[in-house]
Design a protein around this motif. Structure first.
Motif, PDB file in Angstrom:
ATOM      1  N   UNK A  79       0.815  -1.219   0.000  1.00  0.00           N
ATOM      2  CA  UNK A  79       0.000   0.000   0.000  1.00  0.00           C
ATOM      3  C   UNK A  79       0.847   1.267   0.000  1.00  0.00           C
ATOM      4  N   UNK A  80       2.151   1.125   0.305  1.00  0.00           N
ATOM      5  CA  UNK A  80       3.042   2.282   0.379  1.00  0.00           C
ATOM      6  C   UNK A  80       3.887   2.475  -0.879  1.00  0.00           C
ATOM      7  N   UNK A  81       3.915   1.497  -1.770  1.00  0.00           N
ATOM      8  CA  UNK A  81       4.785   1.564  -2.943  1.00  0.00           C
ATOM      9  C   UNK A  81       4.445   2.783  -3.812  1.00  0.00           C
ATOM     10  N   UNK A  82       5.489   3.528  -4.206  1.00  0.00           N
ATOM     11  CA  UNK A  82       5.374   4.663  -5.127  1.00  0.00           C
ATOM     12  C   UNK A  82       4.464   5.758  -4.593  1.00  0.00           C
ATOM     13  N   UNK A  83       4.622   6.104  -3.336  1.00  0.00           N
ATOM     14  CA  UNK A  83       3.837   7.176  -2.721  1.00  0.00           C
ATOM     15  C   UNK A  83       4.767   8.231  -2.116  1.00  0.00           C
ATOM     16  N   UNK A  84       4.229   9.441  -1.955  1.00  0.00           N
ATOM     17  CA  UNK A  84       4.891  10.542  -1.240  1.00  0.00           C
ATOM     18  C   UNK A  84       6.247  10.918  -1.849  1.00  0.00           C
ATOM     19  N   UNK A  85       6.200  11.493  -3.045  1.00  0.00           N
ATOM     20  CA  UNK A  85       7.422  11.814  -3.787  1.00  0.00           C
ATOM     21  C   UNK A  85       7.974  13.217  -3.520  1.00  0.00           C
ATOM     22  N   UNK A  86       7.218  14.072  -2.833  1.00  0.00           N
ATOM     23  CA  UNK A  86       7.655  15.453  -2.632  1.00  0.00           C
ATOM     24  C   UNK A  86       8.961  15.545  -1.874  1.00  0.00           C
ATOM     25  N   UNK A  87       9.777  16.561  -2.209  1.00  0.00           N
ATOM     26  CA  UNK A  87      11.039  16.772  -1.528  1.00  0.00           C
ATOM     27  C   UNK A  87      10.863  17.617  -0.285  1.00  0.00           C
ATOM     28  N   UNK A  88      10.460  18.863  -0.477  1.00  0.00           N
ATOM     29  CA  UNK A  88      10.163  19.766   0.643  1.00  0.00           C
ATOM     30  C   UNK A  88       8.669  19.788   0.937  1.00  0.00           C
ATOM     31  N   UNK A  89       7.849  19.802  -0.128  1.00  0.00           N
ATOM     32  CA  UNK A  89       6.401  19.947   0.032  1.00  0.00           C
ATOM     33  C   UNK A  89       5.664  18.655  -0.321  1.00  0.00           C
ATOM     34  N   UNK A  90       4.793  18.222   0.572  1.00  0.00           N
ATOM     35  CA  UNK A  90       3.969  17.039   0.321  1.00  0.00           C
ATOM     36  C   UNK A  90       2.699  17.431  -0.434  1.00  0.00           C
ATOM     37  N   UNK A  91       2.492  18.709  -0.591  1.00  0.00           N
ATOM     38  CA  UNK A  91       1.263  19.207  -1.234  1.00  0.00           C
ATOM     39  C   UNK A  91       1.158  18.712  -2.670  1.00  0.00           C
ATOM     40  N   UNK A  92       2.301  18.483  -3.329  1.00  0.00           N
ATOM     41  CA  UNK A  92       2.269  17.980  -4.708  1.00  0.00           C
ATOM     42  C   UNK A  92       1.630  16.593  -4.760  1.00  0.00           C
ATOM     43  N   UNK A  93       1.965  15.760  -3.799  1.00  0.00           N
ATOM     44  CA  UNK A  93       1.374  14.416  -3.744  1.00  0.00           C
ATOM     45  C   UNK A  93      -0.125  14.483  -3.489  1.00  0.00           C
ATOM     46  N   UNK A  94      -0.547  15.410  -2.667  1.00  0.00           N
ATOM     47  CA  UNK A  94      -1.978  15.571  -2.408  1.00  0.00           C
ATOM     48  C   UNK A  94      -2.700  16.038  -3.667  1.00  0.00           C
ATOM     49  N   UNK A  95      -2.046  16.903  -4.434  1.00  0.00           N
ATOM     50  CA  UNK A  95      -2.675  17.441  -5.654  1.00  0.00           C
ATOM     51  C   UNK A  95      -2.741  16.399  -6.770  1.00  0.00           C
TER      52      UNK A  95
END
Length: 421
Positions: free
Chosen positions: A202-218
């Motif tokens: 369920x965690x594979x290929x998730x949460x790629x942002x460096x400083x900001x996680x907002x990109x992953x949410x978008x």
């Protein structure tokens, strides 16, 4: 700030602070009775980090040439180097570009071959942050060229990249559980990045942002930390050799491409996601291997048994190599290209040797003496002071004697190590 401003090597200057935080994390682990570190894994982390910095010296020219060329000839605006708003915008947009580079690096085999090394550690601590690719720089620069066209000064671009890398150091820890609701919503945090490094399906290929996680949410790649993480890669590396760690997946997909049936499939291998297996024979169909379920309580890490004497020998030589590498990076501007090449070759030979020693490989009985003898050539190339050469001669003689005395513990190359359960 003048137009010819060159940003300081922030990452090099930050290294002492990295180690300070590492010692603090070790202290937290000690008081919590939690062992966050293993010496063999940590040496490999630092070894790949050293190679990343040294090998990167020979890759920066390509990316800088492309960026400078676009900036000088095709930029849409000229954002002043002294503009605070410009710096903030560059840092934010650099991270946006990083998100897409990072995401593609997980979804395309060719890019994964340059990024996989960062995920090969089966631990999760601050030293893992330093486990960086030595070959990824050949491709990553493509994603940042839009910043040149927008008009960000090349030196601001370089500084923003270093700031991004420094920020990402602290998120590689188990010691910090949360930074609060607002921070967790906007920023990439240890909780988010632990998910990114986990091999739980369920965690594979998730949460790629460096400083900001907002990109992953978008863009639909966000995953909250829920179940306990198991770290590493779906197919474990099973090695402490930093050179092999850099090239193993590239060789794997090259081998798959060679064996694949049909020219189309041979090409597809490079651009399909990890886990895609091409047909190898007439009539076969391509398959996609899904990540298997993992149990944190039953997962066995690659941790070969090795006696303390070998550990201390390797650690002592590694620390010396680390200091020499750091000094080389600190004064790289004063070194000739030939000196940089000589230093890089010797350090690469050394770190490869340490990896094999930590695996108790029999090849160490040949490779380590060879490495020790090349130390004379490196020292003589930089200085011919008799006192230094004589001192090194004594150290080399003692080291070769130690290796000979311990020769019976080294196993045949290719045989399976005895793992600590």
């Amino acid at each position: 700030m003048p137009e010819n401003f060159i940003p300081p090597p922030y990452v090099t200057f930050a290294i002492p602070f990295f180690f300070l935080l590492i010692f603090i994390e070790m202290g937290i682990g000690f008081f919590k009775n939690k062992n966050y570190y293993r010496i063999n894994d940590s040496i490999t982390d630092l070894s790949t980090g050293i190679l990343s910095q040294l090998w990167g010296l020979f890759q920066k020219g390509v990316s800088l040439f492309a960026y400078f060329y676009l900036y000088e000839n095709f930029r849409l605006a000229t954002i002043p180097i002294e503009s605070v708003v410009g710096w903030i915008a560059c840092i934010i947009l650099w991270d946006f570009c990083y998100y897409w580079f990072h995401r593609v690096s997980h979804e395309v085999n060719l890019f994964w071959s340059g990024h996989v090394i960062h995920h090969t550690s089966e631990e999760y601590n601050l030293i893992v942050a330093l486990r960086q690719s030595g070959i990824g720089g050949f491709l990553s620069w493509i994603f940042y060229l839009p910043l040149a066209i927008i008009g960000f000064n090349p030196w601001v671009f370089l500084a923003a990249g270093q700031i991004n890398l420094i920020y990402q150091f602290w998120v590689h820890t188990k010691a910090v559980k949360s930074i609060g609701t607002v921070g967790e919503f906007i920023l990439s945090t240890p909780a988010h990045h632990r998910v990114h490094h986990a091999i739980n399906p369920k965690y594979i290929d998730r949460n790629h942002g460096g400083i900001f996680i907002i990109w992953d949410r978008l863009f639909g790649t966000f995953q909250q930390e829920e179940e306990e993480c198991v770290y590493g890669t779906v197919k474990p590396l099973g090695s402490f050799n930093p050179v092999w760690a850099n090239f193993h997946y590239l060789l794997e997909i090259a081998k798959m491409s060679w064996k694949a049936k049909g020219i189309t499939n041979k090409i597809k291998v490079w651009f399909k996601p990890p886990g895609w297996i091409p047909p190898m024979k007439e009539g076969e169909q391509a398959v996609f291997l899904k990540p298997p379920e993992v149990d944190p309580k039953k997962y066995v890490k690659f941790d070969p048994r090795i006696e303390n004497g070998i550990k201390f020998y390797t650690l002592a030589w590694f620390v010396l190599t680390l200091i020499i590498s750091f000094m080389g990076l600190l004064f790289v501007g004063k070194m000739s290209p030939e000196q940089i090449i000589a230093l890089t070759i010797w350090v690469t030979l050394s770190l490869t040797s340490f990896g094999w020693i930590l695996e108790s490989r029999s090849i160490s009985m040949i490779w380590e003496p060879f490495r020790l003898l090349t130390s004379f050539g490196l020292l003589y190339y930089f200085t011919n002071e008799t006192i230094y050469i004589a001192s090194l001669g004594l150290i080399v003689a003692l080291s070769i004697g130690f290796m000979f005395f311990k020769r019976n513990i080294f196993r045949e190359l290719g045989s399976e190590p005895e793992l600590i359960g």
